[in-house]
Design a protein around this motif. Structure first.
Motif, PDB file in Angstrom:
ATOM      1  N   VAL A  49      -3.082   0.318   9.511  1.00 11.34           N
ATOM      2  CA  VAL A  49      -4.389   0.702   8.965  1.00 11.34           C
ATOM      3  C   VAL A  49      -4.600   2.211   9.102  1.00 11.34           C
ATOM      4  O   VAL A  49      -5.139   2.851   8.197  1.00 11.34           O
ATOM      5  N   ASP A  50      -4.168   2.790  10.215  1.00 11.95           N
ATOM      6  CA  ASP A  50      -4.287   4.245  10.382  1.00 11.95           C
ATOM      7  C   ASP A  50      -3.542   4.979   9.271  1.00 11.95           C
ATOM      8  O   ASP A  50      -4.054   5.927   8.679  1.00 11.95           O
ATOM      9  N   TYR A  51      -2.316   4.549   8.994  1.00  8.81           N
ATOM     10  CA  TYR A  51      -1.520   5.198   7.955  1.00  8.81           C
ATOM     11  C   TYR A  51      -2.118   4.970   6.568  1.00  8.81           C
ATOM     12  O   TYR A  51      -2.111   5.871   5.723  1.00  8.81           O
ATOM     13  N   ILE A  52      -2.659   3.785   6.315  1.00 12.25           N
ATOM     14  CA  ILE A  52      -3.284   3.524   5.018  1.00 12.25           C
ATOM     15  C   ILE A  52      -4.542   4.365   4.862  1.00 12.25           C
ATOM     16  O   ILE A  52      -4.797   4.932   3.787  1.00 12.25           O
ATOM     17  N   ASN A  53      -5.334   4.510   5.925  1.00 14.24           N
ATOM     18  CA  ASN A  53      -6.503   5.396   5.864  1.00 14.24           C
ATOM     19  C   ASN A  53      -6.079   6.840   5.605  1.00 14.24           C
ATOM     20  O   ASN A  53      -6.775   7.578   4.905  1.00 14.24           O
ATOM     21  N   PHE A  54      -4.947   7.230   6.170  1.00 11.80           N
ATOM     22  CA  PHE A  54      -4.390   8.567   5.919  1.00 11.80           C
ATOM     23  C   PHE A  54      -4.150   8.752   4.421  1.00 11.80           C
ATOM     24  O   PHE A  54      -4.512   9.769   3.835  1.00 11.80           O
ATOM     25  N   LEU A  55      -3.544   7.750   3.779  1.00 14.59           N
ATOM     26  CA  LEU A  55      -3.286   7.825   2.336  1.00 14.59           C
ATOM     27  C   LEU A  55      -4.599   7.856   1.555  1.00 14.59           C
ATOM     28  O   LEU A  55      -4.719   8.596   0.575  1.00 14.59           O
ATOM     29  N   CYS A  56      -5.567   7.053   1.981  1.00  8.81           N
ATOM     30  CA  CYS A  56      -6.883   7.060   1.327  1.00  8.81           C
ATOM     31  C   CYS A  56      -7.484   8.467   1.356  1.00  8.81           C
ATOM     32  O   CYS A  56      -8.015   8.950   0.355  1.00  8.81           O
ATOM     33  N   SER A  57      -7.395   9.112   2.504  1.00 11.33           N
ATOM     34  CA  SER A  57      -8.001  10.443   2.652  1.00 11.33           C
ATOM     35  C   SER A  57      -7.307  11.489   1.786  1.00 11.33           C
ATOM     36  O   SER A  57      -7.857  12.544   1.531  1.00 11.33           O
ATOM     37  N   HIS A  58      -6.094  11.163   1.332  1.00 15.89           N
ATOM     38  CA  HIS A  58      -5.362  12.081   0.461  1.00 15.89           C
ATOM     39  C   HIS A  58      -5.499  11.697  -1.013  1.00 15.89           C
ATOM     40  O   HIS A  58      -4.746  12.181  -1.850  1.00 15.89           O
ATOM     41  N   GLY A  59      -6.448  10.806  -1.313  1.00 20.90           N
ATOM     42  CA  GLY A  59      -6.786  10.522  -2.692  1.00 20.90           C
ATOM     43  C   GLY A  59      -5.965   9.461  -3.401  1.00 20.90           C
ATOM     44  O   GLY A  59      -6.024   9.365  -4.620  1.00 20.90           O
ATOM     45  N   TYR A  60      -5.198   8.668  -2.650  1.00 20.38           N
ATOM     46  CA  TYR A  60      -4.450   7.597  -3.300  1.00 20.38           C
ATOM     47  C   TYR A  60      -5.431   6.601  -3.916  1.00 20.38           C
ATOM     48  O   TYR A  60      -6.442   6.258  -3.294  1.00 20.38           O
ATOM     49  N   ASN A  61      -5.139   6.122  -5.134  1.00 22.74           N
ATOM     50  CA  ASN A  61      -6.039   5.173  -5.781  1.00 22.74           C
ATOM     51  C   ASN A  61      -5.689   3.747  -5.362  1.00 22.74           C
ATOM     52  O   ASN A  61      -4.695   3.510  -4.672  1.00 22.74           O
ATOM     53  N   GLN A  62      -6.513   2.776  -5.797  1.00 22.56           N
ATOM     54  CA  GLN A  62      -6.345   1.383  -5.376  1.00 22.56           C
ATOM     55  C   GLN A  62      -4.978   0.829  -5.777  1.00 22.56           C
ATOM     56  O   GLN A  62      -4.348   0.112  -5.005  1.00 22.56           O
ATOM     57  N   THR A  63      -4.487   1.160  -6.955  1.00 22.35           N
ATOM     58  CA  THR A  63      -3.171   0.681  -7.400  1.00 22.35           C
ATOM     59  C   THR A  63      -2.072   1.198  -6.483  1.00 22.35           C
ATOM     60  O   THR A  63      -1.193   0.453  -6.063  1.00 22.35           O
ATOM     61  N   GLN A  64      -2.129   2.469  -6.155  1.00 22.13           N
ATOM     62  CA  GLN A  64      -1.144   3.046  -5.245  1.00 22.13           C
ATOM     63  C   GLN A  64      -1.253   2.429  -3.860  1.00 22.13           C
ATOM     64  O   GLN A  64      -0.245   2.150  -3.219  1.00 22.13           O
ATOM     65  N   MET A  65      -2.482   2.202  -3.392  1.00 17.18           N
ATOM     66  CA  MET A  65      -2.686   1.636  -2.068  1.00 17.18           C
ATOM     67  C   MET A  65      -2.090   0.236  -1.969  1.00 17.18           C
ATOM     68  O   MET A  65      -1.546  -0.137  -0.933  1.00 17.18           O
ATOM     69  N   ASN A  66      -2.182  -0.532  -3.041  1.00 14.66           N
ATOM     70  CA  ASN A  66      -1.659  -1.894  -3.023  1.00 14.66           C
ATOM     71  C   ASN A  66      -0.135  -1.932  -2.892  1.00 14.66           C
ATOM     72  O   ASN A  66       0.423  -2.949  -2.500  1.00 14.66           O
ATOM     73  N   MET A  67       0.544  -0.833  -3.167  1.00  9.42           N
ATOM     74  CA  MET A  67       1.992  -0.761  -2.966  1.00  9.42           C
ATOM     75  C   MET A  67       2.337  -0.740  -1.475  1.00  9.42           C
ATOM     76  O   MET A  67       3.434  -1.103  -1.091  1.00  9.42           O
ATOM     77  N   PHE A  68       1.404  -0.312  -0.653  1.00  7.20           N
ATOM     78  CA  PHE A  68       1.659  -0.150   0.781  1.00  7.20           C
ATOM     79  C   PHE A  68       1.107  -1.279   1.638  1.00  7.20           C
ATOM     80  O   PHE A  68       1.370  -1.336   2.819  1.00  7.20           O
ATOM     81  N   SER A  69       0.301  -2.144   1.040  1.00  6.16           N
ATOM     82  CA  SER A  69      -0.343  -3.195   1.811  1.00  6.16           C
ATOM     83  C   SER A  69      -0.192  -4.531   1.098  1.00  6.16           C
ATOM     84  O   SER A  69      -0.407  -4.615  -0.111  1.00  6.16           O
ATOM     85  N   LYS A  70       0.191  -5.560   1.843  1.00  8.52           N
ATOM     86  CA  LYS A  70       0.315  -6.895   1.265  1.00  8.52           C
ATOM     87  C   LYS A  70      -1.050  -7.442   0.881  1.00  8.52           C
ATOM     88  O   LYS A  70      -1.178  -8.204  -0.060  1.00  8.52           O
ATOM     89  N   ASN A  71      -2.065  -7.070   1.635  1.00  5.24           N
ATOM     90  CA  ASN A  71      -3.427  -7.519   1.363  1.00  5.24           C
ATOM     91  C   ASN A  71      -4.165  -6.438   0.589  1.00  5.24           C
ATOM     92  O   ASN A  71      -3.858  -5.251   0.696  1.00  5.24           O
TER      93      ASN A  71
END
Length: 181
Positions: A49-71
């Motif tokens: 979750v820390d790493y995913i929040n890191f990506l969020c803070s760098h502007g990754y969109n929902q589609t990109q985020m779903n590549m990194f998380s099963k949920n």
């Protein structure tokens, strides 16, 4: 990283290619010491979750985020990158009349003990750590502390220091990097 040393093999500060004292920009956390890394005492633990929040803070969109998380993961409305639980602590824009508070959490991976903090302040910066000691009673126990930065003498560019937690046996160091506005 936290068990690295900023001294060379003759116990002097690491030099850069110009034979000047190097900074964390040149040596990172320092020279690795494998024997100490096997028993670090404390670690700065990060979760997925820390790493995913890191990506969020760098502007990754929902589609990109779903590549990194099963949920399906929804980015928080606000995430302060300064609180990313990494051993290095960087304050990129500290203005003359502001105070910056950063939070970190360490996890005990060694025996029970009490760690005292020692700070080498970056030039022109006041650094206050609260609390000044952390008492651990068991392996896996987590403790949170705050690092408070304030400009005492404005300068330009980056300045460097470090904080060190020690129980007398373990030394857990974090580089401090601050840039004045």
């Amino acid at each position: 990283m936290t068990t690295a040393t900023i001294l060379d093999n003759s116990e002097r500060e690491i030099k850069d290619q110009s034979k000047e004292d190097a900074t964390p920009f040149g040596y990172g956390a320092g020279h690795i010491q494998p024997e100490l890394a096997m028993d670090p005492g404390l670690i700065y633990d990060l979760s997925i979750v820390d790493y995913i929040n890191f990506l969020c803070s760098h502007g990754y969109n929902q589609t990109q985020m779903n590549m990194f998380s099963k949920n399906l993961f929804t980015c928080p409305k606000y995430y302060n990158m300064l609180d990313f639980n990494y051993p290095s602590i960087t304050v990129p824009n500290l203005s003359k009349h502001s105070v910056q508070v950063i939070t970190r959490t360490v996890t005990n991976v060694g025996p029970q003990g009490t760690y005292q903090v020692h700070v080498k302040e970056p030039y022109g910066i006041s650094v206050l750590v609260k609390p000044k000691s952390l008492k651990f009673n068991e392996v896996g126990e987590k403790k949170t502390f705050k690092v408070i930065f304030k400009v005492t003498k404005p300068t330009s560019g980056y300045v460097f220091g470090h904080l060190l937690w020690s129980d007398g046996r373990h030394k857990v160091m974090s580089p401090l990097v601050v840039k004045h506005n």
